[in-house]
Design a protein around this motif. Structure first.
Motif, PDB file in Angstrom:
ATOM      1  N   ALA A   3      -0.344   7.330   0.923  1.00 43.96           N
ATOM      2  CA  ALA A   3      -0.466   8.196   0.815  1.00 43.96           C
ATOM      3  C   ALA A   3      -2.227   8.941  -0.111  1.00 43.96           C
ATOM      4  CB  ALA A   3       0.553   8.730  -0.311  1.00 43.96           C
ATOM      5  N   ALA A   4      -2.680   8.850  -0.871  1.00 40.05           N
ATOM      6  CA  ALA A   4      -3.564   8.617  -1.606  1.00 40.05           C
ATOM      7  C   ALA A   4      -4.660   8.549  -0.404  1.00 40.05           C
ATOM      8  CB  ALA A   4      -4.185   7.761  -2.431  1.00 40.05           C
ATOM      9  N   LEU A   5      -4.689   8.287   1.153  1.00 40.37           N
ATOM     10  CA  LEU A   5      -5.789   8.103   1.998  1.00 40.37           C
ATOM     11  C   LEU A   5      -5.564   9.025   2.740  1.00 40.37           C
ATOM     12  CD1 LEU A   5      -5.007   4.597   3.865  1.00 40.37           C
ATOM     13  CD2 LEU A   5      -7.104   5.758   2.006  1.00 40.37           C
ATOM     14  N   GLU A   6      -4.211   9.390   2.950  1.00 33.58           N
ATOM     15  CA  GLU A   6      -3.598  10.739   3.828  1.00 33.58           C
ATOM     16  C   GLU A   6      -4.484  12.235   2.683  1.00 33.58           C
ATOM     17  OE1 GLU A   6      -0.558  12.042   5.369  1.00 33.58           O
ATOM     18  OE2 GLU A   6       0.258  10.471   5.958  1.00 33.58           O
ATOM     19  N   THR A  27       2.843   1.657  -3.672  1.00 38.40           N
ATOM     20  CA  THR A  27       1.510   2.276  -4.800  1.00 38.40           C
ATOM     21  C   THR A  27       0.898   2.944  -4.139  1.00 38.40           C
ATOM     22  OG1 THR A  27      -0.149   0.716  -3.808  1.00 38.40           O
ATOM     23  CG2 THR A  27       0.642  -0.380  -5.736  1.00 38.40           C
ATOM     24  N   GLU A  28       1.589   3.912  -3.301  1.00 33.18           N
ATOM     25  CA  GLU A  28       0.805   5.678  -2.971  1.00 33.18           C
ATOM     26  C   GLU A  28      -0.522   5.685  -2.333  1.00 33.18           C
ATOM     27  OE1 GLU A  28       1.580   7.810  -6.672  1.00 33.18           O
ATOM     28  OE2 GLU A  28       3.459   8.863  -5.220  1.00 33.18           O
ATOM     29  N   GLN A  29      -1.296   4.097  -1.972  1.00 38.07           N
ATOM     30  CA  GLN A  29      -2.475   4.504  -1.343  1.00 38.07           C
ATOM     31  C   GLN A  29      -2.270   5.242  -0.030  1.00 38.07           C
ATOM     32  OE1 GLN A  29      -4.476   0.397  -1.530  1.00 38.07           O
ATOM     33  NE2 GLN A  29      -2.476  -0.153  -3.133  1.00 38.07           N
ATOM     34  N   MET A  52       0.987  -1.072  -0.382  1.00 35.96           N
ATOM     35  CA  MET A  52       0.937  -0.275   0.227  1.00 35.96           C
ATOM     36  C   MET A  52       0.617   1.392  -0.010  1.00 35.96           C
ATOM     37  SD  MET A  52      -3.347  -0.946   2.164  1.00 35.96           S
ATOM     38  CE  MET A  52      -4.222   0.493   1.721  1.00 35.96           C
TER      39      MET A  52
END
Ligand SMILES: Nc1ncnc2c1ncn2[C@@H]1O[C@H](COP(=O)(O)OP(=O)(O)OP(=O)(O)O)[C@@H](O)[C@H]1O
Ligand SMILES: [Mg+2]
Lengths: 284, 154, 263
Positions: C132-135, C128-130, C125
Motif C-alpha cells: 500500500a505504501a508503494l501505491e 505490513t502495508e508495504q 509486504m
C-alpha cells in the motif's frame, strides 16, 4: 451545517486562504465492509492550507477515510473530489499522478523492510525525479534531520523502534514536498520530546510549505493544540466539527464525552454488539 | 543483503554455470553436430521395408557412426522406401558396391543403418544411390517363416 | 431433499469461487507480463531476483542432481544388466534427466525453496502495508515487485534444470563407469548417438521455462492474494508450494504427451 470552516485564530493561516476552494470535498459518502456500514452519507471538507484533524473512537473508520481519500479504497456511493478531480473515477495513471503530490503516513509505518532508512527516504525521490545522487543525498539528510533521525540513516527498519520507524516514514512522506499530507496517528509511540518536535514539524510544514494536512489522532490535547479545524466522527457520520476553541467550549454530551475521555456516555465506544448479558448467558 | 559488487559476481557465476551446463548437455550428452547441414554429403538407398527406422537414426560403418538418416520417403511408383542419409565429410571413400542394411541395436533396440563396404575402386559421390540394400527384419515375418519351415519339415 | 439442495449449492459456490480465483490469477499474470518493460529500465531488479531464485538454489539443485544421477546409474544398471544391455546405461540416465527429472525435480525444488520464500515475502509486504505504501508513492507494485520476480524465475529455472541434468549425468557416470564397470566409451557414445538436441534438450528447456512461469506466478499470486495476517501468510505459503507442485506434475504429463507421445 457544513459551512466554510472559519480559521483558527491561533494559527498562522491567513483568512484569505480559508476562503479558497477546499482541497478535498467529500459528499454523501457511503462505504461498507461486508455487512458493516462504516460511512453513511458522510460530508466533509478539507480546506486548502490548513491542518484538519479527524477524531473518533477506535474502529470508527478514520484509517478507512484516509484510504478512501487517497483512492486505495473505492466508495460504494458518493463523491470524493481531491484538487478538483473526482477520485472515484480516476484510472491508475490518474491516481498515481495525484498521489505524487500526496504523502501518507501509515498507521503501521510501512517502511520497505529490505531497504535502509536512507534508501527508504530516497525511494520516492529516485522514483519520480531525475536528481543527481549527491543532491538526493542532501535532500534525504535534510528530511531526516527534520524528524531528528539524521544519525540513523544507515540503520535497517528492523533496527528501529516503533516511534523511530514512524518518524522515518514521515520523512519519506514529505520527501517529494507534497501538496497534502495525511497523517494516520503520528503521535502514537512517541516520547514527549519527539511528540513536541513532531507537532512543531507538522505545524511548520503546513505553514511554511503551504501544505494541507489531515491529521488522524487520538491524542486530544495535542490535536487541540495544532489543528485548525476538527471533525469528530462516530457511527459513520460527522458528530461535531469546529475550531479547537469552539469544541472545548461545546457543551453537547458526546463532544464532552470524547474530549474529556469519559468512559461512558451517549456515544457507543464499543464495536456494535448484542447486549453483553445475552452473549454471556449462553447461546440461546 | 549482499554487497553491490558481490551480487553481480554471484549472479554472473550462476548464469555462466547454467550455460556451461547447457553447453555440456548439447556437446557431450547429445553430440550436437554443428556441421549438420553445411557439411557432409547425401546418399540415398531404397529399401523394401524400413521397419521402424526414423529420421536422425545413426548410419554406421563397422559399428562407428559416420552419419545420420536425414529423411525417409515413400516412392509410390516402386512401393519402396527412399532413405536419404547425410554422411560426414571426412568419410569420403565409400566403395560403390557397398551394402546398406537396416539393423537393430540389441534384441529390442532402435534401428539404424549399417554400411558393409564393398571392394569397388570407385567411391560414392554426393547424391549417389546405394543399390545393394537389405531391408529390416520384421519379427512377425521371421516367426511366420520359421513356423512355415518347421511345418514343411514335419 | 433440503440436504441435497444445500450440498449442491455449496458445491456450486465453491466451484464459482475457484473459477473466480483462477480468473484473477490469470489477470494478475497478464498484468505482470505486461509490466515487464519496467525491468528493461532497471535490470538490477531482475539481477537481484536471479540471485534470490537462482544463485541461492544452486547448492540444493546441484546436490540433488548429483544424487538423482547416482541413483539412476545404480538402478538403471541393475535393470539393464539383466538384459545384457548395461552399455545403454548412458542413454537411460541422460534421457531420464534431460527429458523429465531435470525440469520436474528442479521445478519442485525451486517451488519449495524459492517459491515459498516469494509468497512469504509478498504476503508480508502486504500485511505490513508495504505494498500500500508503494501505491501511495505512485509506484505500481506489480511493476516494481512482481514483474522482476517473475522474470527472475523464468531466467533461473532453465539454467538450474540444465545444471541439475548435467550434474546428474556426471553422477550416473561416477556410479555406472566408476563403480559398476560400464565401459566409459559406451556410456558417452551411446548417449551421444541417441540423445537429440532438438528432441530432448530443447524440449527439456521448454518444459523448464513453462515450469518456471508456473512456479513463480503461483507463488506471486498466492502472496499477493494472501490474507494479511501471520496465519494468512503461512497458509498462502503452504498453498503456493502444494499448488505449484501439483501443477508442475500435471503439466509435465501433458507436455510429455505433446512432445514425445507422437512417435
Ligand atoms: N480489511 C478489512 N476488512 C474488513 N473490515 C475492516 C478492514 N479494515 C477495517 N475494517 C473495519 O472497518 C472499521 C474501521 O476501521 P479503521 O481501520 O478505519 O478504524 P480506525 O478509525 O482507523 O481505528 P483506529 O483508531 O483503531 O486506528 C473497523 O470497524 C474494522 O472492523
Ligand atoms: Mg486507524
Amino acid at each position: 451545517m457544513f459551512a466554510e470552516p472559519p480559521v483558527n485564530p491561533d494559527s498562522g493561516a491567513s483568512s484569505k486562504e480559508s476562503h479558497a476552494e477546499p482541497l478535498v470535498e467529500i459528499r454523501d459518502l457511503c462505504f461498507r465492509r461486508g455487512d458493516q456500514l462504516i460511512f453513511a452519507d458522510l460530508n466533509l471538507d478539507l480546506p486548502c492550507g490548513l491542518v484538519t484533524a479527524v477524531m473518533g473512537p477506535s474502529g470508527s473508520g478514520k484509517t478507512t477515510l484516509l484510504k478512501l481519500i487517497t483512492g486505495q479504497l473505492k466508495p460504494d456511493a458518493g463523491s470524493i473530489r481531491v484538487a478538483g478531480e473526482e477520485i472515484t473515477r480516476l484510472d491508475q495513471q490518474g491516481l498515481f499522478r495525484l498521489r505524487r503530490r500526496m504523502g501518507m503516513l501509515f498507521q503501521s509505518s510501512a517502511l520497505l523492510t529490505d531497504l535502509s532508512v536512507f534508501d527508504n527516504v530516497a525511494y520516492p525521490l529516485r522514483e519520480h525525479t531525475r536528481l543527481s545522487p549527491s543532491l538526493i543525498r542532501k535532500l534525504v539528510l535534510l528530511k531526516l534531520e527534520a524528524v531528528g533521525l539524521r544519525g540513523a540513516w544507515s540503520l535497517m527498519p528492523s533496527e528501529l523502534s516503533g516511534g523511530m520507524a514512524r518518524r522515518v516514514a514521515l520523512a519519506r512522506a514529505i520527501a517529494l514536498d507534497p501538496m497534502m499530507i495525511l497523517y494516520d496517528e503520528p503521535f502514537t509511540g512517541q516520547d514527549p520530546i519527539s511528540m513536541g518536535m513532531l507537532m512543531a514539524l507538522i505545524r511548520k510544514l503546513n505553514d511554511a510549505a503551504r501544505l494541507t494536512s489531515i491529521l488522524v489522532s487520538h491524542d486530544v490535547q495535542e490535536t487541540l493544540r495544532i489543528a485548525d479545524w476538527i471533525y469528530l466522527i462516530a457511527e459513520g457520520r460527522v458528530l461535531a466539527q469546529g475550531t479547537p476553541a469552539a469544541l472545548t467550549r461545546d457543551p453537547s454530551p458526546w463532544v464532552r464525552q470524547f474530549l474529556d475521555g469519559l468512559p461512558d456516555g451517549p456515544v457507543h465506544f464499543h464495536y456494535p454488539a448484542p447486549p453483553l448479558a445475552k452473549d454471556l448467558l449462553g447461546w440461546g | 543483503m549482499v554487497k553491490r559488487g558481490m551480487l553481480e559476481l554471484l549472479v554472473g557465476l550462476f548464469v555462466s554455470l547454467g550455460f556451461v551446463a547447457l553447453f555440456f548437455l548439447a556437446m557431450q550428452v547429445s553430440n550436437l553436430s554443428l556441421n549438420l547441414d553445411q557439411g557432409g554429403y547425401r546418399l540415398t538407398a531404397r529399401f523394401g521395408n524400413v521397419g521402424s527406422l526414423r529420421a536422425r537414426a545413426p548410419v554406421t560403418m563397422a559399428g562407428v557412426r559416420i552419419g545420420r538418416v536425414e529423411s525417409i520417403q515413400f516412392d509410390q511408383h516402386t512401393y519402396e522406401a527412399v532413405v536419404v542419409m547425410r554422411i560426414d565429410p571426412q568419410i569420403n571413400a565409400i566403395p560403390e558396391d557397398t551394402i546398406a542394411s537396416i539393423l537393430t541395436a540389441g534384441l529390442l533396440g532402435e534401428q539404424y543403418i549399417g554400411l558393409e563396404p564393398g571392394s569397388s575402386p570407385d567411391f560414392l559421390q554426393d547424391g549417389d544411390e546405394i543399390t545393394h540394400t537389405q531391408s529390416a527384419l520384421v519379427l512377425e515375418r521371421m516367426i511366420g517363416q520359421f513356423l512355415f519351415k518347421k511345418a514343411g519339415e514335419g | 431433499m433440503g440436504m441435497t439442495r444445500t450440498a449442491l449449492m455449496q458445491l456450486g459456490t465453491s466451484v464459482l469461487a475457484g473459477l473466480e480465483r483462477l480468473g484473477r490469477a490469470h489477470l494478475l499474470l497478464l498484468a505482470t507480463l505486461c509490466a515487464s518493460d519496467e525491468v528493461l529500465r532497471r535490470p538490477r531488479l531482475v539481477l537481484e531476483q536471479v540471485f534470490n531464485i537462482g544463485t541461492l538454489s544452486l547448492v540444493i539443485v546441484g546436490v540433488s542432481g548429483l544424487f538423482v544421477g547416482m541413483v539412476l546409474g545404480l538402478q538403471g544398471y541393475t535393470v539393464l544388466a539383466k538384459f545384457g544391455a548395461a552399455e545403454s546405461l548412458g542413454i537411460l540416465v541422460a534421457a531420464s534427466l534431460v527429458r523429465e527429472l531435470g525440469p520436474v525435480v528442479t521445478a519442485l525444488l525451486v517451488a519449495g525453496r524459492a517459491g515459498s520464500a516469494l509468497t512469504a515475502e509478498i504476503g508480508l509486504m502486504k500485511a505490513t502495508e508495504q505494498l500500500a505504501a508503494l501505491e501511495m508513492m505512485a509506484v505500481d507494485p506489480i511493476r516494481r515487485i512482481l514483474a522482476p520476480r517473475l522474470l527472475g524465475g523464468l531466467i533461473s529455472m532453465p539454467l538450474l534444470a540444465a545444471i541439475f541434468s548435467a550434474v546428474g549425468v556426471v553422477g550416473g557416470y561416477f556410479v555406472g563407469v566408476g563403480l559398476l564397470g560400464v565401459d566409459a566409451g559406451a556410456y558417452w557414445g551411446q548417449m551421444q548417438a541417441r540423445i537429440d538436441v532438438q528432441e530432448d534438450l530443447v524440449n527439456g528447456v521448454i518444459k523448464s521455462l513453462v515450469f518456471g512461469l508456473v512456479v513463480t506466478s503461483v507463488a506471486l499470486f498466492q502472496g499477493y492474494e494472501a490474507v494479511p495476517t501471520a496465519e494468512g501468510v503461512s497458509r498462502a505459503t503452504t498453498r503456493a508450494v502444494v499448488q505449484s507442485a501439483l501443477l508442475v506434475l500435471g503439466l509435465d504429463f501433458i507436455l510429455t504427451a505433446l512432445m514425445f507421445g507422437g512417435d
